[in-house]
Write a protein that holds these residues in place. Structure first.
Motif, mmCIF file in Angstrom:
data_model
loop_
_atom_site.group_PDB
_atom_site.id
_atom_site.type_symbol
_atom_site.label_atom_id
_atom_site.label_comp_id
_atom_site.label_asym_id
_atom_site.label_seq_id
_atom_site.Cartn_x
_atom_site.Cartn_y
_atom_site.Cartn_z
ATOM 1 N N ARG A 159 -34.192 99.965 66.281
ATOM 2 C CA ARG A 159 -33.082 100.082 65.353
ATOM 3 C C ARG A 159 -31.830 99.422 65.920
ATOM 4 O O ARG A 159 -31.619 99.367 67.133
ATOM 5 C CB ARG A 159 -32.794 101.548 65.052
ATOM 6 C CG ARG A 159 -33.931 102.258 64.322
ATOM 7 C CD ARG A 159 -33.592 103.706 64.044
ATOM 8 N NE ARG A 159 -32.417 103.820 63.187
ATOM 9 C CZ ARG A 159 -32.452 103.816 61.865
ATOM 10 N NH1 ARG A 159 -33.622 103.700 61.245
ATOM 11 N NH2 ARG A 159 -31.366 103.930 61.157
ATOM 12 N N ALA A 160 -30.991 98.937 65.015
ATOM 13 C CA ALA A 160 -29.723 98.344 65.422
ATOM 14 C C ALA A 160 -28.812 99.418 66.001
ATOM 15 O O ALA A 160 -28.933 100.610 65.691
ATOM 16 C CB ALA A 160 -29.057 97.670 64.221
ATOM 17 N N GLU A 161 -27.884 98.994 66.849
ATOM 18 C CA GLU A 161 -26.901 99.914 67.423
ATOM 19 C C GLU A 161 -25.830 100.220 66.377
ATOM 20 O O GLU A 161 -25.196 99.315 65.839
ATOM 21 C CB GLU A 161 -26.251 99.288 68.665
ATOM 22 C CG GLU A 161 -27.228 98.962 69.785
ATOM 23 C CD GLU A 161 -27.677 100.193 70.546
ATOM 24 O OE1 GLU A 161 -27.061 101.270 70.339
ATOM 25 O OE2 GLU A 161 -28.628 100.090 71.341
ATOM 26 N N LYS A 162 -25.651 101.520 66.083
ATOM 27 C CA LYS A 162 -24.650 101.946 65.105
ATOM 28 C C LYS A 162 -23.954 103.194 65.612
ATOM 29 O O LYS A 162 -24.600 104.130 66.103
ATOM 30 C CB LYS A 162 -25.297 102.231 63.742
ATOM 31 C CG LYS A 162 -25.771 100.986 63.004
ATOM 32 C CD LYS A 162 -26.251 101.363 61.616
ATOM 33 C CE LYS A 162 -26.672 100.137 60.820
ATOM 34 N NZ LYS A 162 -27.122 100.497 59.446
ATOM 35 N N ALA A 163 -22.656 103.227 65.466
ATOM 36 C CA ALA A 163 -21.871 104.340 66.007
ATOM 37 C C ALA A 163 -22.175 105.652 65.310
ATOM 38 O O ALA A 163 -22.106 106.713 65.908
ATOM 39 C CB ALA A 163 -20.381 104.018 65.905
ATOM 40 N N ASP A 164 -22.509 105.622 64.019
ATOM 41 C CA ASP A 164 -22.698 106.856 63.256
ATOM 42 C C ASP A 164 -24.164 107.222 63.094
ATOM 43 O O ASP A 164 -24.518 108.044 62.253
ATOM 44 C CB ASP A 164 -22.047 106.726 61.880
ATOM 45 C CG ASP A 164 -22.653 105.587 61.051
ATOM 46 O OD1 ASP A 164 -23.350 104.736 61.642
ATOM 47 O OD2 ASP A 164 -22.427 105.557 59.835
ATOM 48 N N ASP A 165 -25.039 106.622 63.890
ATOM 49 C CA ASP A 165 -26.476 106.833 63.764
ATOM 50 C C ASP A 165 -26.985 107.588 64.986
ATOM 51 O O ASP A 165 -26.901 107.087 66.110
ATOM 52 C CB ASP A 165 -27.191 105.479 63.632
ATOM 53 C CG ASP A 165 -28.687 105.636 63.367
ATOM 54 O OD1 ASP A 165 -29.174 106.776 63.351
ATOM 55 O OD2 ASP A 165 -29.350 104.600 63.185
ATOM 56 N N GLN A 166 -27.519 108.804 64.786
ATOM 57 C CA GLN A 166 -28.011 109.588 65.917
ATOM 58 C C GLN A 166 -29.240 108.952 66.563
ATOM 59 O O GLN A 166 -29.617 109.297 67.683
ATOM 60 C CB GLN A 166 -28.354 111.013 65.473
ATOM 61 C CG GLN A 166 -29.483 111.110 64.457
ATOM 62 C CD GLN A 166 -29.572 112.502 63.838
ATOM 63 O OE1 GLN A 166 -28.603 113.251 63.819
ATOM 64 N NE2 GLN A 166 -30.733 112.854 63.301
ATOM 65 N N ASN A 167 -29.874 107.989 65.854
ATOM 66 C CA ASN A 167 -31.034 107.292 66.392
ATOM 67 C C ASN A 167 -30.725 105.830 66.708
ATOM 68 O O ASN A 167 -31.623 104.988 66.745
ATOM 69 C CB ASN A 167 -32.203 107.386 65.409
ATOM 70 C CG ASN A 167 -32.565 108.824 65.103
ATOM 71 O OD1 ASN A 167 -32.581 109.661 65.995
ATOM 72 N ND2 ASN A 167 -32.844 109.116 63.851
ATOM 73 N N SER A 168 -29.462 105.541 66.949
ATOM 74 C CA SER A 168 -29.027 104.173 67.244
ATOM 75 C C SER A 168 -29.785 103.623 68.445
ATOM 76 O O SER A 168 -29.876 104.258 69.492
ATOM 77 C CB SER A 168 -27.525 104.174 67.528
ATOM 78 O OG SER A 168 -27.097 102.895 67.926
ATOM 79 N N GLY A 169 -30.354 102.432 68.270
ATOM 80 C CA GLY A 169 -31.047 101.765 69.366
ATOM 81 C C GLY A 169 -32.422 102.321 69.683
ATOM 82 O O GLY A 169 -33.067 101.860 70.637
ATOM 83 N N ALA A 170 -32.894 103.283 68.919
ATOM 84 C CA ALA A 170 -34.191 103.900 69.204
ATOM 85 C C ALA A 170 -35.334 103.021 68.729
ATOM 86 O O ALA A 170 -35.202 102.219 67.796
ATOM 87 C CB ALA A 170 -34.281 105.266 68.536
ATOM 88 N N SER A 171 -36.468 103.161 69.365
ATOM 89 C CA SER A 171 -37.700 102.504 68.928
ATOM 90 C C SER A 171 -38.431 103.474 68.008
ATOM 91 O O SER A 171 -38.700 104.621 68.390
ATOM 92 C CB SER A 171 -38.572 102.136 70.131
ATOM 93 O OG SER A 171 -37.931 101.156 70.929
#
Length: 444
Positions: A43-55
């Motif tokens: 996943r793309a890096e996002k400030a408001d995403d609890q799963n930001s950067g996760a596979s």
């Protein structure tokens, strides 16, 4: 044994209720020379995403318009899909959403042509494929408009229902997600959308969970990968998935401990206790019990965790503010500082022997001089002032003495002490079992 701070007692202010959104995810597997591999998207890096950067596996929220795709679904209707998922209706929405999200995020489309075979997207001109992909990303209706003119049907019959997960209480965003699994279609390549998904990888499940790989994995993803690692081929994995019946809901619970706050899964020893102490998901219940840890199990019960040489001790009290202490630790001074109120009675679940009686009396005189040592027999009651402890015999007498258990009748709590296999009373008298070590558990 030093007393440690207790967890937040039941009845503390409740956390804000989080809305739960329905979602669907599609696990793609394939065979390779190295064994079975699984697709992961980053996943793309996002400030408001609890799963930001996760596979993650391809997937997303079920759209209200996904129901319009029902007429385009092949080999499965809503009645059968709903029965498979164990819901009254709308089951086909999840299958359709899984197919749609997989195409939007990964460019992989489960669709069948007129001949019944899966479409071979790689044979399409690149420009046409990109236009179709862009159109589908505009929403469910766009996917419908894309497939209809070409006579394509969504191949939901290729998807096997695999698992059901609910995000723990207390998380910022909660999802009720149905996971499906299927083999990667031939003549298609993974093409991340470049916005929500920025990269993809095919890995053996064991490789993906290897800490050396350094992937950011959500609990559900890690647990699924660990499960997938048990199969050596896509065919064996899918055969297992299609044979599954009665798929349970997995809802982890957040808890604290030596490794920091983490989700606790349903099969872990602490799960039932965490659910009782923290149903709202504050995250302050524990998944590990260090010696001396004080835990308020209810307004009437406080546990002091034991060490390797002594069992847990339990303070049990009624409305009058006087307490009984069940199985006090040999070093009672530390427990005295953690007592929730005046201790009036000392009780033991051990068999009454001269040695046991002398040890408890010595402890009383040194740490609890105002208390009375009691050795009640089976059936005897102790009035705690608004609560009642009933004594039960734990097993056959040994050397003329029998171990005992205590039942807090008002809360249906059974204190088992040193009993290895507690004889639980018949009927519904016992709801919770408080063992000599470990966490409280529900009575089966």
């Amino acid at each position: 044994m030093n007393a440690k701070p207790s967890t937040t007692p039941p009845g503390a202010p409740q956390a804000v209720a989080r809305p739960i959104r329905t979602a669907a995810s599609l696990i793609l597997v394939r065979d390779s020379a190295r064994g079975m591999e699984v697709l992961l998207l980053r996943r793309a890096e996002k400030a408001d995403d609890q799963n930001s950067g996760a596979s993650v596996f391809p997937g997303g929220v079920v759209d209200t318009h996904d129901r319009s795709l029902h007429t385009m679904c092949k080999g499965l209707d809503d009645v059968a899909a709903s029965a498979r998922l164990g819901i009254p209706d709308g089951g086909l929405d999840y299958y359709a959403a899984a197919v749609r999200e997989c195409f939007e995020e990964a460019g992989v489309l489960f669709a069948s042509g007129i001949d019944g075979a899966l479409v071979e997207l790689d044979r399409l001109p690149a420009g046409r494929l990109e236009a179709m992909r862009h159109a589908a990303e505009q929403g469910t209706d766009a996917l419908l408009a894309m497939c209809e003119p070409q006579g394509w049907l969504l191949a939901v019959d290729r998807l096997a229902y695999f698992s059901h997960w609910l995000t723990p209480p207390g998380m910022l965003r909660r999802f009720d997600t149905r996971f499906f699994i299927s083999e990667m279609p031939a003549a298609q390549d993974v093409k991340p959308d470049g916005r929500e998904i920025v990269a993809h990888m095919w890995l053996k499940p064991a490789e993906a969970v290897d800490p050396a790989r350094g992937l950011k994995l959500m609990n559900v993803t890690r647990r699924t990968l660990e499960q997938l690692a048990g199969w050596d081929s896509a065919a064996h994995c899918l055969a297992h998935a299609r044979a599954l019946t009665g798929i349970p809901l997995n809802m982890p619970r957040l808890a604290d401990g030596p490794e920091g706050r983490r989700p606790v899964n349903i099969e872990e020893a602490a799960y039932a206790e965490i659910g009782r102490l923290d149903p709202e998901g504050r995250g302050d219940a524990r998944y590990a019990l260090e010696a001396g840890l004080a835990t308020q199990l209810s307004p009437r019960i406080r546990r002091m965790a034991g060490d390797e040489e002594s069992p847990h001790s339990y303070f049990v009290g009624g409305d009058a503010g006087q307490w009984a202490l069940i199985d006090p630790a040999p070093s009672g001074e530390a427990q005295a500082g953690a007592a929730p109120g005046p201790v009036r009675w000392l009780l033991s679940t051990a068999a009454r022997t001269e040695q046991a009686a002398a040890a408890l009396e010595q402890l009383r005189s040194s740490a609890w001089p105002d208390a009375t040592v009691l050795w009640p027999g089976a059936g005897e009651m102790l009035d705690l002032g608004g609560a009642t402890l009933r004594t039960l015999q734990a097993g056959p007498p040994e050397d003329g003495a029998a171990a005992r258990q205590f039942l807090l009748a008002e809360e249906r709590f059974l204190f088992t002490g040193t009993a290895q296999s507690p004889a639980v009373p018949a009927g519904d008298e016992v709801e919770w079992i408080a063992p000599a070590s470990g966490f409280i558990v529900r009575s089966s």
